[in-house]
Design a protein around this motif. Structure first.
Motif, PDB file in Angstrom:
ATOM      1  N   GLU A 173       0.831  -1.209   0.000  1.00  0.00           N
ATOM      2  CA  GLU A 173       0.000   0.000   0.000  1.00  0.00           C
ATOM      3  C   GLU A 173       0.863   1.256   0.000  1.00  0.00           C
ATOM      4  O   GLU A 173       0.552   2.241  -0.696  1.00  0.00           O
ATOM      5  N   ALA A 219      -5.504 -10.848  -1.741  1.00  0.00           N
ATOM      6  CA  ALA A 219      -6.818 -10.192  -1.645  1.00  0.00           C
ATOM      7  C   ALA A 219      -6.659  -8.710  -1.313  1.00  0.00           C
ATOM      8  O   ALA A 219      -7.365  -7.851  -1.870  1.00  0.00           O
ATOM      9  N   TYR A 220      -5.743  -8.407  -0.415  1.00  0.00           N
ATOM     10  CA  TYR A 220      -5.488  -7.017  -0.032  1.00  0.00           C
ATOM     11  C   TYR A 220      -4.965  -6.223  -1.221  1.00  0.00           C
ATOM     12  O   TYR A 220      -5.405  -5.096  -1.490  1.00  0.00           O
ATOM     13  N   THR A 221      -4.034  -6.825  -1.964  1.00  0.00           N
ATOM     14  CA  THR A 221      -3.455  -6.164  -3.138  1.00  0.00           C
ATOM     15  C   THR A 221      -4.499  -5.945  -4.219  1.00  0.00           C
ATOM     16  O   THR A 221      -4.503  -4.900  -4.899  1.00  0.00           O
ATOM     17  N   ALA A 222      -5.398  -6.914  -4.395  1.00  0.00           N
ATOM     18  CA  ALA A 222      -6.439  -6.797  -5.423  1.00  0.00           C
ATOM     19  C   ALA A 222      -7.366  -5.619  -5.152  1.00  0.00           C
ATOM     20  O   ALA A 222      -7.934  -5.046  -6.090  1.00  0.00           O
ATOM     21  N   GLU A 223      -7.522  -5.246  -3.882  1.00  0.00           N
ATOM     22  CA  GLU A 223      -8.350  -4.079  -3.557  1.00  0.00           C
ATOM     23  C   GLU A 223      -7.636  -2.769  -3.882  1.00  0.00           C
ATOM     24  O   GLU A 223      -8.282  -1.741  -4.105  1.00  0.00           O
ATOM     25  N   LEU A 224      -6.303  -2.824  -3.937  1.00  0.00           N
ATOM     26  CA  LEU A 224      -5.529  -1.614  -4.207  1.00  0.00           C
ATOM     27  C   LEU A 224      -5.270  -1.389  -5.690  1.00  0.00           C
ATOM     28  O   LEU A 224      -5.139  -0.245  -6.134  1.00  0.00           O
ATOM     29  N   GLU A 226      -6.383  -2.357  -9.669  1.00  0.00           N
ATOM     30  CA  GLU A 226      -7.445  -2.920 -10.500  1.00  0.00           C
ATOM     31  C   GLU A 226      -6.894  -3.964 -11.456  1.00  0.00           C
ATOM     32  O   GLU A 226      -5.690  -3.996 -11.751  1.00  0.00           O
ATOM     33  N   ARG A 231      -1.673  -5.100 -12.092  1.00  0.00           N
ATOM     34  CA  ARG A 231      -1.889  -6.135 -11.086  1.00  0.00           C
ATOM     35  C   ARG A 231      -1.128  -7.404 -11.456  1.00  0.00           C
ATOM     36  O   ARG A 231      -0.547  -8.061 -10.587  1.00  0.00           O
TER      37      ARG A 231
END
Length: 527
Positions: A173, A219-224, A226, A231
């Protein structure tokens, strides 16, 4: 202990000066006198070292969060108690951040005592590196300089329920939202130490603990980030590193329920994030293993792993100018996996060629005073057209080719058979090709290495030929006037060599021997 003392000495000895330094040390329920050592340093440097003692939390996240709550500097930097810094590390990284207005600075990190640290990012200093087109995703530990304003603005903290990998969500992040990320590559800032007993927490975690942490990280990275190339670029790290490590050499020895659960977890992540561009960017070995896990083909996956580690590699198929590695599951109707998974895409495959290339037969072919050697060599490649020859070379194997896998030759290398007769035919099992050659031998002292040259998917390979225990022809006397001895043997590395040498050197005449003797006597008398 005893690593902690060296770590603390490296911090208090920083060239940036103790007046610009604050050390916040959290004793996370240690049982080896680390707490006493921290208190000793705090007493010695009361204006610099702060110590907090707390009950053991089970991981590095809670103590890191506690330290962040107490930190007051413009920048924060995390270091494990096993590790240590170069003397100028903080001075150089802070100067880099101030000069470039960087929110994150990555200082060069190396491993010691056998600890692996990815080095691609440290080829050169870079004032502005991107997460999406550099090796930064392979360097996601929190061992970086972070601007504390950014950390507090984003409310960054470490997830305390993750036993391993808890630094990745924090670091990812920060890198996604940083204005600028810089790299200090011309000085070794951080020395990552592998404990002599391998008791670092990363090495102790089991397969399922690591799997569940990777699920959280992705999962955390996928929210940051797109879906798309950015990605994919970051997730390539997780598929080629964390997930691939779950199905490497030790996987066959894991209990069956864990094997099934690991494959199910990988399948879930692959279904969600394993895009075609990401798949094609990976090497064929990891790509196939992930695909077999995704398909739930546990037994085939184990077979593939054992074949890579214990066997001779896997045969290749050339078809329509493409090369495929025949791993378990290739064109298996039960699995229905696409050929693309097994294709060699922009990578070298010398192991598959080298370990499967070996002598089938060797014999002498003599006609009067003329002598030739006939060779048959099997290579593990089916579908070869004109892209294969055998050669005898009277030079030493180049150092780059002396590795187990041989070497890949420069693009555009001309492939031709220098003299002799050559042809090849499919092997009886359809999984390889047998190369046949007849080489006339010359009257000279020589040691001739036998090598196969193969054109596989546009890449040329030079592969030494191993005897693999095949019977070799008996040494033979050759020629009459000055008789030679010719032999086919395996050298110390098990590679086939043809050796020619005179049985004896021509005798010197009496006069020449007398002149040599007199010359030696004269040299002695003049000394």
């Amino acid at each position: 202990m005893p690593y902690l003392t060296e770590c603390l000495n490296s911090l208090l000895g920083q060239s940036i000066g103790r007046d610009r330094l604050e050390v916040v040390a959290v004793d996370d329920g240690s049982t080896d006198d680390s707490g006493k050592e921290l208190d000793r340093f705090a007493a010695k440097y009361p204006g610099t070292v702060k110590v907090v003692h707390q009950a053991n939390s089970g991981g590095p996240a809670a103590p890191s969060n506690r330290a962040l709550d107490l930190a007051t500097g413009r920048y924060v930097y995390f270091i494990g108690s096993d590790d240590y810094l170069g003397k100028d590390a903080l001075k150089r990284m802070v100067a880099c951040a101030d000069e470039n207005d960087s929110d994150v600075v990555v200082g060069k990190m190396v491993g010691t005592n056998g600890r692996y640290v990815h080095q691609e990012l440290y080829k050169k200093n870079d004032p502005d590196v991107s997460l999406y087109d550099s090796a930064l995703p392979f360097t996601l530990a929190n061992t970086k300089l972070f601007r504390r304003d950014l950390v507090e603005k984003l409310g960054l903290r470490f997830p305390e329920d993750m036993p391993v990998g808890s630094d990745q969500p924090f670091t990812i992040e920060a890198c996604v939202k940083a204005r600028k990320i810089s790299v200090v590559a011309d000085y070794t800032c951080y020395y990552a130490v592998k404990r002599g007993d391998a008791s670092n927490i990363t090495y102790r975690a089991n397969h399922l603990a690591r799997l569940h942490c990777v699920e959280r990280i992705m999962a955390y990275t996928a929210e940051l980030i797109e879906p798309g190339p950015k990605r994919d670029w970051v997730f390539k790290r997780h598929f080629t590193w964390e997930l691939a490590k779950l199905i490497q050499d030790d996987f066959p020895s894991v209990d069956r329920p864990t094997q099934v659960e690991v494959c199910a977890g990988i399948a879930k992540l692959a279904d969600e994030y394993f895009t075609e561009p990401l798949r094609d960017s990976m090497d064929v070995q990891r790509r196939v293993r992930i695909a077999l896990a995704q398909a739930g083909a546990v037994d085939r996956l184990i077979e593939a792993i054992k074949g890579d580690t214990e066997g001779e590699g896997w045969p290749l198929l050339l078809e329509d100018e493409r090369a495929y590695v025949r791993y378990p599951g290739f064109r298996d109707p039960e699995l229905g996996l696409p050929d693309r998974l097994f294709e060699v895409i922009g990578e070298a495959v010398p192991k598959h060629l080298s370990t499967g290339t070996g002598l089938v037969s060797a014999e002498w072919d003599q006609n009067g005073q003329d002598l030739a050697v006939r060779l048959a060599v099997r290579v593990p490649v089916a579908g070869l057209a004109d892209g294969a020859v055998l050669r005898l070379a009277d030079r030493a194997m180049p150092k780059s080719a002396d590795k187990p896998g041989g070497r890949r030759l420069p693009v555009g290398t001309e492939l031709s058979a220098p003299g002799g007769e050559q042809h090849h035919e499919p092997a009886e099992d359809g999984l390889g090709t047998v190369l046949h050659a007849r080489f006339p031998l010359q009257v000279k002292r020589a040691t001739l290495g036998v090598r196969a040259y193969l054109d596989v998917a546009g890449s040329m390979y030079e592969i030494p030929v191993r005897t693999k225990g095949r019977p070799l022809p008996l040494a033979r006397r050759w020629r009459d006037a000055v008789p030679y001895r010719v032999s086919a043997t395996a050298n110390s590395k098990g590679r086939l060599v043809i050796t020619t040498a005179p049985l004896w050197e021509p005798a010197l005449g009496v006069g020449k021997r007398l002149r040599q003797t007199m010359s030696r006597v004269k040299r002695k008398l003049t000394r």
